[in-house]
Enzyme design. Sequence first.
Site, short mmCIF file in Angstrom:
data_model
loop_
_atom_site.label_atom_id
_atom_site.label_comp_id
_atom_site.label_asym_id
_atom_site.label_seq_id
_atom_site.Cartn_x
_atom_site.Cartn_y
_atom_site.Cartn_z
N ILE A 19 -6.63 -4.29 1.37
CA ILE A 19 -6.56 -3.75 0.02
C ILE A 19 -7.25 -2.39 0.00
CG2 ILE A 19 -7.34 -4.07 -2.36
CD1 ILE A 19 -7.10 -7.13 -1.80
N GLU A 74 -4.53 0.77 -8.04
CA GLU A 74 -5.55 -0.24 -7.88
C GLU A 74 -4.97 -1.58 -8.34
OE1 GLU A 74 -6.06 2.78 -9.13
OE2 GLU A 74 -7.75 3.63 -8.03
N HIS A 134 13.86 -9.31 5.30
CA HIS A 134 13.55 -8.14 6.12
C HIS A 134 14.73 -7.19 6.21
CE1 HIS A 134 9.80 -10.09 7.75
NE2 HIS A 134 9.43 -8.86 7.50
N ALA A 152 16.98 -6.70 4.02
CA ALA A 152 17.06 -5.99 2.73
C ALA A 152 15.94 -4.95 2.63
CB ALA A 152 16.98 -6.99 1.59
N VAL A 189 -3.53 -5.62 -6.67
CA VAL A 189 -2.67 -6.09 -5.59
C VAL A 189 -1.21 -6.07 -6.03
CG1 VAL A 189 -2.12 -8.07 -4.14
CG2 VAL A 189 -4.50 -7.51 -4.62
N HIS A 203 7.17 -4.86 -0.98
CA HIS A 203 6.70 -6.23 -1.19
C HIS A 203 7.91 -7.17 -1.18
CE1 HIS A 203 4.10 -9.41 -2.57
NE2 HIS A 203 5.02 -9.73 -3.47
N SER A 230 8.51 -3.96 11.64
CA SER A 230 9.97 -3.80 11.57
C SER A 230 10.36 -2.77 10.50
CB SER A 230 10.67 -5.14 11.34
OG SER A 230 10.40 -5.65 10.06
N ASN A 231 9.58 -2.66 9.45
CA ASN A 231 9.88 -1.61 8.46
C ASN A 231 9.60 -0.22 9.04
OD1 ASN A 231 10.70 -2.63 5.62
ND2 ASN A 231 9.15 -4.10 6.30
C1 GRF Z 1 7.17 -7.15 4.91
O1 GRF Z 1 7.75 -8.36 4.53
C2 GRF Z 1 6.61 -6.43 3.72
O2 GRF Z 1 7.31 -6.68 2.55
C3 GRF Z 1 5.23 -6.99 3.61
O3 GRF Z 1 4.82 -7.15 4.94
C4 GRF Z 1 5.96 -7.38 5.78
C5 GRF Z 1 5.88 -6.39 6.91
O4 GRF Z 1 6.84 -6.64 7.91
N1 GRF Z 1 4.41 -6.10 2.83
P1 GRF Z 1 6.97 -5.63 9.14
O5 GRF Z 1 5.60 -5.52 9.79
O6 GRF Z 1 7.42 -4.30 8.60
O7 GRF Z 1 7.96 -6.25 10.07
#
Ligand code: GRF
Length: 198
Positions: free
Chosen positions: A94, A144, A173, A175, A146, A111, A15-16
């Site tokens: 990672i 380097e 999401h 936001a 997480v 994140h 979704s991002n």
């Molecule tokens: C998001 O919540 C992001 O913060 C995390 O993984 C999720 C990915 O969601 N790192 P999408 O695949 O972009 O819907």
Amino acid sequence: MGTLDLGVLVSGNGSNLQAILDAIANGTLDARVRLVLSNRGDAFALERAKKAHVPTAVVSHKDHATREAFDEVLVEALRRHGAEWIVLAGFMRILTPVFLNAFRGRVLNIHPALLPSFPGVHAIRQALNHGVKITGCTVHWVEEGVDSGPIIAQRAVPIVAGDSEDSLAERMHRAEHELYVQALADLATGRVAPPREA
Ligand code: GRF
């Protein structure tokens, strides 16, 4: 910075990625997605990329004996497609110094918590379980470690009475999509600068 040549790394829904593709399409973000790279062939993000006529590649971590060997293949594919800035968007592996040195100071992540609180894969659940009243999302440069590296942007997301993991994740999401697009647009226009080590 001018038009950003992006490589987007995904493992899941995407979704991002969709928010980024939409922002490019509507002119909010001056960028091109050169490659969407997934470590999973079943990631829905790949369908989103194909629909937007963006090149895709699948590189399974399971086909590589070490994280470093996997990272070398990722770097090669991203370079071959002309990606200069790397956007982690739900990428669940990672990265090693092999990758981070190749794109030093050019890798961004989002994140679902206000870092440095709640790093790791259960950030939304942990914020709920701790009873925090305000959580949020963070866009940061990847180093380097997480979910570590200099913070680029943050957006607060309130936790409301009766929230479940799902309801909070949905608010999170929304936001995230705004924040990631804004941070990338700011990078494109020079309002956000790469970290000093770059
Ligand atoms: C998001 O919540 C992001 O913060 C995390 O993984 C999720 C990915 O969601 N790192 P999408 O695949 O972009 O819907």
